[in-house]
Scaffold this active site. Structure first.
Site, PDB file in Angstrom:
ATOM      1  N   ASP A 140       7.309   0.955  -5.671  1.00  0.00           N
ATOM      2  CA  ASP A 140       5.892   1.178  -6.614  1.00  0.00           C
ATOM      3  C   ASP A 140       4.587   0.783  -5.836  1.00  0.00           C
ATOM      4  O   ASP A 140       4.643   0.066  -5.158  1.00  0.00           O
ATOM      5  CB  ASP A 140       6.133   0.127  -7.842  1.00  0.00           C
ATOM      6  CG  ASP A 140       7.101   1.018  -8.884  1.00  0.00           C
ATOM      7  OD1 ASP A 140       7.440   1.904  -8.952  1.00  0.00           O
ATOM      8  OD2 ASP A 140       7.474   0.325  -9.857  1.00  0.00           O
ATOM      9  N   ARG A 141       3.715   1.443  -6.450  1.00  0.00           N
ATOM     10  CA  ARG A 141       2.456   1.124  -5.455  1.00  0.00           C
ATOM     11  C   ARG A 141       2.001  -0.324  -5.908  1.00  0.00           C
ATOM     12  O   ARG A 141       1.408  -0.807  -4.788  1.00  0.00           O
ATOM     13  CB  ARG A 141       1.251   1.892  -6.200  1.00  0.00           C
ATOM     14  CG  ARG A 141       0.050   1.777  -5.677  1.00  0.00           C
ATOM     15  CD  ARG A 141      -1.095   2.705  -6.234  1.00  0.00           C
ATOM     16  NE  ARG A 141      -1.451   2.452  -7.861  1.00  0.00           N
ATOM     17  CZ  ARG A 141      -2.443   1.639  -7.942  1.00  0.00           C
ATOM     18  NH1 ARG A 141      -3.303   0.978  -7.049  1.00  0.00           N
ATOM     19  NH2 ARG A 141      -2.694   1.213  -9.206  1.00  0.00           N
TER      20      ARG A 141
END
Length: 306
Positions: A140-141
């Site tokens: 995930d970012r």
């Protein structure tokens, strides 16, 4: 092989000209205008044609070139300006097969949506001079930590299969409130569903499709440092499970409640979640591998001895 090189670490788009039995598109330009004028305008398509930015295997496409179904055309999209993520990508390991990157918070793994050139993949391709680099999985970012990238395209399937078949042991670290009423360690199993267009996933009744082990490593100043070991890989799984235990991860903008978005230049509240460890048997060499992130979670209080 594409006749255009990468730009800023991003591959060109490849377009196959579809069948046109009714002769709707006499020229390649007609198809390009039909396909892209709604997004960028016919004038922009014509400018790109004049500048030779649409390229076939035999060179730039002329504006009046007759349409040929089945032909391939390549071009680079115009990238919208992106706010640079002001943190470096660490390199934990690099050899001829793989790069183990230590990704910072706020940097997406691969191009998606508004994050294209400011992604770990694009940066590493540029910085390491490895245009064929590909991720074996995604992080995930907002999550920091280890990501495995494959150097040789022919090896990618073998490394992706490790993650698909759950043959990679992953450990994460998180900071959340310390809650003595939550009995730990615990293995959480639940059914998680994520709807397209809805930012947060949710736990729903039904057969479990996710499993996470949660352990308390340390507590300090009202906070706990937790080891999280996912056995499955559902979207936002660890964040959902921690929130469900009443231990939402610090600075989580989605769990337990969706918060208003912050500006693209606000890097002040990184999600306190770190992909700490990757452990697996190398599918090419058969050797055991274990890699550990060198990052630390900023909101874990330092001890008086550190």
């Amino acid at each position: 092989m594409a006749p255009l090189p990468q730009r800023d670490g991003i591959d060109p788009v490849r377009l196959r000209l579809p069948e046109d039995p009714d002769g709707v598109w006499p020229t390649v330009r007609d198809l390009l205008v039909h396909r892209f004028a709604g997004a960028v305008g016919a004038g922009r398509v014509d400018a790109m044609l004049r500048d030779g930015r649409f390229v076939g295997t035999d060179g730039p496409v002329a504006p009046d070139e007759p349409y040929t179904a089945g032909r391939y055309v390549w071009f680079h999209r115009d990238f919208a300006p992106e706010t640079p993520v002001p943190f470096e990508i660490g390199i934990v390991h690099r050899d001829e097969r793989m790069v183990i990157a230590d990704k910072p918070h706020f940097l997406a793994t691969t191009p998606r949506g508004s994050h294209v050139t400011e992604t770990a993949l694009a940066r590493l391709r540029r910085d390491l001079g490895l245009p064929g680099l590909q991720p074996a999985h995604r992080l995930d970012r907002l999550t920091a930590g280890l990501v495995l990238f494959v150097v040789r395209p022919g090896d990618r399937g073998a490394y992706q299969t490790l993650f698909r078949d759950r043959r990679v042991r992953k450990e994460y670290e998180a900071v959340a409130r310390y809650a003595p009423e939550v009995a730990l360690p615990v293995t959480v199993r639940s059914r998680i569903e994520k709807e397209r267009g809805v930012p947060a996933a949710r736990e729903v009744p039904g057969e479990p499709n996710s499993e996470s082990r949660v352990e308390l490593l340390d507590r300090r100043g009202g906070l706990g440092r937790y080891r999280l070991m996912p056995a499955t890989g559902r979207t936002h799984q660890l964040r959902v499970h921690m929130s469900g235990l009443g231990l939402p991860i610090l600075n989580d903008p989605l769990y337990p409640a969706v918060l208003p978005p912050v500006g693209p230049e606000d890097f002040s509240r990184p999600l306190q979640l770190l992909a700490r460890t990757l452990e697996f048997t190398d599918p090419v060499t058969g050797e055991p591998c274990r890699f550990t992130s060198r990052r630390r979670l900023a909101q874990w209080p330092r001890s008086i001895h550190s």
